[in-house]
Design an enzyme around this catalytic site. Structure first.
Site, PDB file in Angstrom:
ATOM      1  N   ASP A  49      94.134  43.690  76.356  1.00 37.90           N
ATOM      2  CA  ASP A  49      93.472  42.511  75.804  1.00 37.90           C
ATOM      3  C   ASP A  49      91.960  42.727  75.761  1.00 37.90           C
ATOM      4  O   ASP A  49      91.340  43.001  76.792  1.00 37.90           O
ATOM      5  CB  ASP A  49      93.805  41.299  76.674  1.00 37.90           C
ATOM      6  CG  ASP A  49      93.692  39.984  75.933  1.00 37.90           C
ATOM      7  OD1 ASP A  49      92.884  39.906  74.988  1.00 37.90           O
ATOM      8  OD2 ASP A  49      94.397  39.033  76.290  1.00 37.90           O
ATOM      9  N   ASP A  50      91.386  42.613  74.561  1.00 41.21           N
ATOM     10  CA  ASP A  50      89.928  42.711  74.383  1.00 41.21           C
ATOM     11  C   ASP A  50      89.358  44.059  74.814  1.00 41.21           C
ATOM     12  O   ASP A  50      88.195  44.136  75.237  1.00 41.21           O
ATOM     13  CB  ASP A  50      89.214  41.593  75.156  1.00 41.21           C
ATOM     14  CG  ASP A  50      89.440  40.211  74.562  1.00 41.21           C
ATOM     15  OD1 ASP A  50      90.194  40.102  73.583  1.00 41.21           O
ATOM     16  OD2 ASP A  50      88.867  39.241  75.090  1.00 41.21           O
ATOM     17  N   CYS A  87      93.713  37.435  69.435  1.00 37.01           N
ATOM     18  CA  CYS A  87      94.910  37.701  70.237  1.00 37.01           C
ATOM     19  C   CYS A  87      96.204  37.152  69.662  1.00 37.01           C
ATOM     20  O   CYS A  87      97.149  37.909  69.383  1.00 37.01           O
ATOM     21  CB  CYS A  87      94.700  37.201  71.661  1.00 37.01           C
ATOM     22  SG  CYS A  87      93.967  35.567  71.776  1.00 37.01           S
ATOM     23  N   ARG A  91      99.395  39.389  68.026  1.00 40.41           N
ATOM     24  CA  ARG A  91     100.726  39.362  68.633  1.00 40.41           C
ATOM     25  C   ARG A  91     101.783  38.876  67.639  1.00 40.41           C
ATOM     26  O   ARG A  91     102.919  39.356  67.649  1.00 40.41           O
ATOM     27  CB  ARG A  91     100.690  38.475  69.883  1.00 40.41           C
ATOM     28  CG  ARG A  91      99.986  39.142  71.052  1.00 40.41           C
ATOM     29  CD  ARG A  91      99.558  38.139  72.123  1.00 40.41           C
ATOM     30  NE  ARG A  91      99.126  38.813  73.334  1.00 40.41           N
ATOM     31  CZ  ARG A  91      97.967  39.431  73.497  1.00 40.41           C
ATOM     32  NH1 ARG A  91      97.100  39.443  72.509  1.00 40.41           N
ATOM     33  NH2 ARG A  91      97.667  40.036  74.629  1.00 40.41           N
ATOM     34  N   LYS A 145     101.068  38.269  79.179  1.00 42.18           N
ATOM     35  CA  LYS A 145     100.509  37.240  78.296  1.00 42.18           C
ATOM     36  C   LYS A 145     101.433  36.998  77.103  1.00 42.18           C
ATOM     37  O   LYS A 145     101.857  37.943  76.436  1.00 42.18           O
ATOM     38  CB  LYS A 145      99.123  37.675  77.820  1.00 42.18           C
ATOM     39  CG  LYS A 145      98.481  36.744  76.803  1.00 42.18           C
ATOM     40  CD  LYS A 145      97.067  37.190  76.488  1.00 42.18           C
ATOM     41  CE  LYS A 145      96.455  36.390  75.344  1.00 42.18           C
ATOM     42  NZ  LYS A 145      95.041  36.736  75.110  1.00 42.18           N
ATOM     43  N   HIS A 147     101.030  33.674  74.672  1.00 41.47           N
ATOM     44  CA  HIS A 147     100.070  33.069  73.742  1.00 41.47           C
ATOM     45  C   HIS A 147     100.598  33.000  72.312  1.00 41.47           C
ATOM     46  O   HIS A 147      99.869  33.208  71.338  1.00 41.47           O
ATOM     47  CB  HIS A 147      98.736  33.822  73.773  1.00 41.47           C
ATOM     48  CG  HIS A 147      97.570  32.938  73.406  1.00 41.47           C
ATOM     49  ND1 HIS A 147      96.367  33.430  72.933  1.00 41.47           N
ATOM     50  CD2 HIS A 147      97.426  31.580  73.431  1.00 41.47           C
ATOM     51  CE1 HIS A 147      95.535  32.432  72.700  1.00 41.47           C
ATOM     52  NE2 HIS A 147      96.173  31.284  72.981  1.00 41.47           N
ATOM     53  N   HIS A 240      90.730  40.973  79.121  1.00 41.28           N
ATOM     54  CA  HIS A 240      90.158  39.686  78.731  1.00 41.28           C
ATOM     55  C   HIS A 240      89.406  39.116  79.927  1.00 41.28           C
ATOM     56  O   HIS A 240      89.808  39.289  81.063  1.00 41.28           O
ATOM     57  CB  HIS A 240      91.290  38.742  78.318  1.00 41.28           C
ATOM     58  CG  HIS A 240      90.853  37.537  77.534  1.00 41.28           C
ATOM     59  ND1 HIS A 240      90.025  36.560  78.066  1.00 41.28           N
ATOM     60  CD2 HIS A 240      91.131  37.137  76.265  1.00 41.28           C
ATOM     61  CE1 HIS A 240      89.823  35.624  77.150  1.00 41.28           C
ATOM     62  NE2 HIS A 240      90.473  35.945  76.058  1.00 41.28           N
ATOM     63  N   ASP A 346      94.653  44.392  71.450  1.00 42.48           N
ATOM     64  CA  ASP A 346      94.920  43.357  70.455  1.00 42.48           C
ATOM     65  C   ASP A 346      93.748  43.095  69.524  1.00 42.48           C
ATOM     66  O   ASP A 346      93.921  42.502  68.458  1.00 42.48           O
ATOM     67  CB  ASP A 346      95.363  42.055  71.135  1.00 42.48           C
ATOM     68  CG  ASP A 346      94.295  41.450  72.047  1.00 42.48           C
ATOM     69  OD1 ASP A 346      93.283  42.130  72.331  1.00 42.48           O
ATOM     70  OD2 ASP A 346      94.480  40.299  72.483  1.00 42.48           O
ATOM     71  N   ASN A 347      92.554  43.497  69.899  1.00 43.98           N
ATOM     72  CA  ASN A 347      91.366  43.331  69.052  1.00 43.98           C
ATOM     73  C   ASN A 347      90.228  44.104  69.696  1.00 43.98           C
ATOM     74  O   ASN A 347      90.389  44.701  70.771  1.00 43.98           O
ATOM     75  CB  ASN A 347      90.986  41.853  68.871  1.00 43.98           C
ATOM     76  CG  ASN A 347      91.024  41.028  70.137  1.00 43.98           C
ATOM     77  OD1 ASN A 347      91.853  40.123  70.265  1.00 43.98           O
ATOM     78  ND2 ASN A 347      90.170  41.327  71.101  1.00 43.98           N
ATOM     79  N   LYS A 407      85.224  41.423  68.425  1.00 44.53           N
ATOM     80  CA  LYS A 407      86.359  40.506  68.330  1.00 44.53           C
ATOM     81  C   LYS A 407      85.924  39.240  67.589  1.00 44.53           C
ATOM     82  O   LYS A 407      84.804  38.758  67.763  1.00 44.53           O
ATOM     83  CB  LYS A 407      86.829  40.150  69.743  1.00 44.53           C
ATOM     84  CG  LYS A 407      87.821  39.013  69.856  1.00 44.53           C
ATOM     85  CD  LYS A 407      88.049  38.645  71.307  1.00 44.53           C
ATOM     86  CE  LYS A 407      88.967  37.442  71.456  1.00 44.53           C
ATOM     87  NZ  LYS A 407      89.150  37.041  72.873  1.00 44.53           N
TER      88      LYS A 407
END
Length: 755
Positions: A49-50, A87, A91, A145, A147, A240, A346-347, A407
């Protein structure tokens, strides 16, 4: 005895035995159990994540990531892989193989924009990867996660239609929100909330817990049905914000980034070219707007920014160690050789720490500044249970080396991400880099091809959207084959881009301005990997060709209408049917933890909280209701025979304490907030209608308390107050707590005053 029915039930129509009047005259038959071909590989998808393009060791960083580097050495790295820049949308693409607007996830699952592209949930017209794999004989497990569910629907009353177990997974353990505290996470097991298995003092950290659970799920499955393949989706909260790691990892990186982000970017850039991640001659993009030369920072700013980057690096390193534990486990049980492992971020690295960095994400989410001196005074809390830190823009751009922006943006810094594919038994070539353009929508069709499966045209009676991605399997043994991707659009918060045939047009959008005034840039990616040479003026015909293609793709994939509203705006608009539409809320002791998206909307509104209790002794005390964590929130509690209300405004606490001791016996303990202006008011305490305390609350948050939700009768997870220990559960009899909330922010007194 009657003859058998001439109209047998539907499930008997495929019966291949014989049904007579009695069993002596009948022949039984059993269908063959569903089974995939022998040797069908397992699938493990790991989502970071991130994490920026350059943040793994194998993509140019000097952060220690030996486990991920080993996956790359034994597999393939993709240096031209793209995501959606946020995010939930990434996904949604990953799970469906379709573009995110088309499946209803234009931005976060927290919001429903009122348009088909922004419902905040995946349409049932897009069967998910775990649904298809489960129905074809895989065991399916998700950890970490999610989300992807409407956040107002993540309470104990559901509906559960977009939770992991309703979208194809058979097992789930993790958190449903965008982010969580790694020491005090909001956890869910299958379809219910659970407490963490131990405390931070006992050594708890979320990333370790997630991998423990992943190992447990696979152990259960392979012990009972070793012949069945499994699909494990492991989505870390890392990296994240908040950036948190065990102390030994924090100490490992002390001083490692004192040279600053400019030197770090140059070092990573050179390393990327040397290792073949970047083509020779790739330029290093200039600093993003707002990123100062590191040498111009004050000593305090340098000290703070370095410590914030240390916490980020420690979190990435610690996550890598957990990935290594999972890989070692799969090796030990003999499953690693025939497991397809796909690892991605994810980004790009996040801009959400702001120019100077942050120790409080709620400040960013509410658009409020943090004081540099206060952050420096808390520098030793960074990375620990006592802070929710995020690094500044300069370090985020270093994570995205060699690109521009971050992001949320559609320049390469937001959409270009690391991707690793590992399959010891199946890859014909390893330890190589692939430069073909690909997108996160391409992962599902790649897996379908490798597993010999087809996405269904109709699923559960619902006609399905076509798959939008293309398989990447052709790249496994063809390093220089042209990409099979024809075009890919990008759009997020009004930022737009289109890639086609080696060219990219991209526009940065300033929120609140006209889309017509956005300045489009044009880059030839085949020769300008890092988007440094804008050709918009030199080649206007090519730019117009690209813009025409963008609008074609926008129409085809439901991108319209363009929408630049951000988190703060959306947070105040409840989804139809949301519990937040009410103005009265009644909760009872024993209620499960209530996620932050479904709590009473008291932000910047007049409101009243009344707890109905019966204290048999003056020693009965504890929390009546709590919301939030160390960064923000409020709590109403009894301590030392006094009623106390605390409001946490980004770490500054305003307290109202009763001026007299409380009586024993039945009582109504009330806090009332009356507004005296925007984002300010007065707090009043009452005991069974009698005024017992008044204090000014000069500042309240305008939009959002953060992700951590509400508890009744105790304070779970990250503490709402430093003035008691642990959960501080209420020890008296507790009937209920009632919230009454003004219908809007303008109402100063929405209810009849008690006094």
């Amino acid at each position: 005895m009657s003859n058998a029915s001439p109209h047998p039930p539907s499930e008997s129509r495929s019966f291949q035995g014989k049904i007579g009047t009695t069993y002596e005259e009948s022949t039984p038959w059993w269908p063959d159990p569903q089974a995939l071909p022998e040797g069908t590989p397992n699938v493990v998808v790991i989502v970071l994540d991130d994490v920026g393009f350059s943040d793994l060791g194998c993509f140019g960083s000097d952060i220690d990531t030996p486990a991920m580097d080993a996956l790359a050495t034994g597999g393939l790295r993709y240096a031209n892989f793209h995501t959606t820049t946020l995010c939930s949308p990434t996904r949604a693409c990953l799970m469906t193989g379709r573009n995110h607007h088309s499946v209803g996830m234009r931005m976060l699952s927290n919001f429903d924009t009122g348009f088909p592209s922004g419902r905040g949930q995946i349409t049932k017209a897009a069967a998910t990867l775990p649904e298809v794999l489960r129905d074809n004989g895989f065991n399916t497990m998700a950890v970490g996660k999610w989300h992807l569910a409407p956040m107002e629907q993540t309470t104990a009353s559901g509906p559960y239609t977009q939770w992991p177990l309703s979208r194809g997974f058979e097992r789930y353990y993790g958190f449903l929100e965008a982010e969580t505290d790694s020491f005090y996470p909001e956890l869910f097991y299958d379809n219910h909330a659970v407490d963490p298995p131990k405390s931070p003092e006992e050594g708890y950290h979320l990333s370790e817990d997630l991998v423990d659970r992943a190992i447990e799920f696979v152990t259960d499955q392979t012990s009972v049905t070793p012949e069945k393949p499994f699909f494990m989706y492991l989505a870390f909260g890392a990296a994240h914000a908040p950036h948190q790691a065990p102390q030994e990892y924090l100490e490992k990186y002390r001083g490692r980034f004192d040279h600053g982000w400019d030197a770090e970017r140059e070092t990573r850039h050179a390393r990327q070219i040397e290792r073949g991640i970047l083509p020779p001659g790739t330029e290093l993009a200039p600093r993003n707007p707002g990123v100062l030369p590191y040498d111009e920072l004050s000593d305090d700013e340098k000290k703070l920014s370095a410590r914030l980057q240390e916490a980020y690096a420690a979190m990435v390193d610690h996550t890598d160690h957990q990935i290594g534990r999972l890989m070692e486990f799969l090796e030990r049980i003999g499953q690693m050789e025939n497991t397809i492992t796909i690892l991605l971020s994810d980004n790009g690295a996040s801009q959400e720490g702001g120019q100077q960095g942050s120790l409080n994400p709620t400040a960013y989410q509410n658009g409020l500044p943090e004081d540099l001196d206060e952050m420096v005074a808390r520098i030793d809390e960074i990375g620990t249970t006592r802070a929710h830190s995020n690094y500044p823009w300069g370090w985020a751009q270093a994570g995205n080396t060699p690109f521009k922006r971050y992001k949320q943006n559609t320049h390469e810094g937001g959409v270009r991400c690391p991707l690793i594919v590992n399959w010891p038994r199946g890859l014909p070539r390893t330890d190589e880099i692939r430069q073909q353009f690909h997108h996160v929508t391409d992962i599902a069709p790649t897996l379908f091809e490798l597993l010999g499966l087809q996405a269904p045209e109709v699923y559960n009676g619902i006609p399905q959207l076509p798959i939008h991605g293309v398989s990447m399997a052709y790249t496994f043994d063809s390093p220089t084959a042209p990409t099979r991707k024809e075009a890919q659009y990008f759009e997020m918060f009004g930022h737009r881009a289109i890639w086609h045939d080696g060219w990219k047009a991209v526009a940065y959008h300033e929120r609140g301005t006209s889309f017509d005034t956005d300045q489009w840039e044009l880059y030839h990616h085949d020769t300008d990997f890092s988007e440094c040479n804008d050709l918009a003026e030199a080649q206007p015909e090519q730019l117009q060709k690209m813009l025409s293609r963008f609008w074609v793709e926008a129409g085809k994939y439901d991108v319209l209408p363009l929408d630049d509203h951000g988190f703060a705006y959306r947070a105040k608009i409840p989804r139809p049917g949301s519990p937040r539409e009410r103005t009265t809320f009644t909760y009872y002791p024993g209620m499960g933890h209530l996620p932050g998206a479904a709590v009473p909307p008291v932000m910047n509104r007049a409101h009243r909280i009344t707890a109905f209790v019966d204290r048999t002794a003056a020693s009965d005390e504890g929390v009546l209701v709590s919301l939030g964590n160390i960064s923000s929130g409020y709590v109403l509690y009894v301590k030392d025979n006094r009623l106390v209300y605390e409001y946490n405004f980004l770490g500054t606490r305003y307290a109202v304490t009763s001026t007299e001791e409380l009586p024993t016996g039945p009582a109504e303990l009330t806090f009332e907030f009356v507004k005296t202006g925007d984002m300010q008011g007065v707090g009043h305490l009452y005991v069974s209608g009698k005024p017992v305390g008044t204090e000014a609350i000069p500042r309240v948050l305008p939009h959002f308390f953060g992700w951590q939700g509400l508890d009744v009768g105790r304070d779970t997870l990250s503490p709402s107050s430093p003035n008691y220990d642990g959960e501080f559960a209420f020890t008296g009899k507790f009937e209920k707590v009632v919230f009454t909330v003004a219908p809007d922010e303008e109402s100063k007194e929405p209810f009849e005053r008690i006094d």
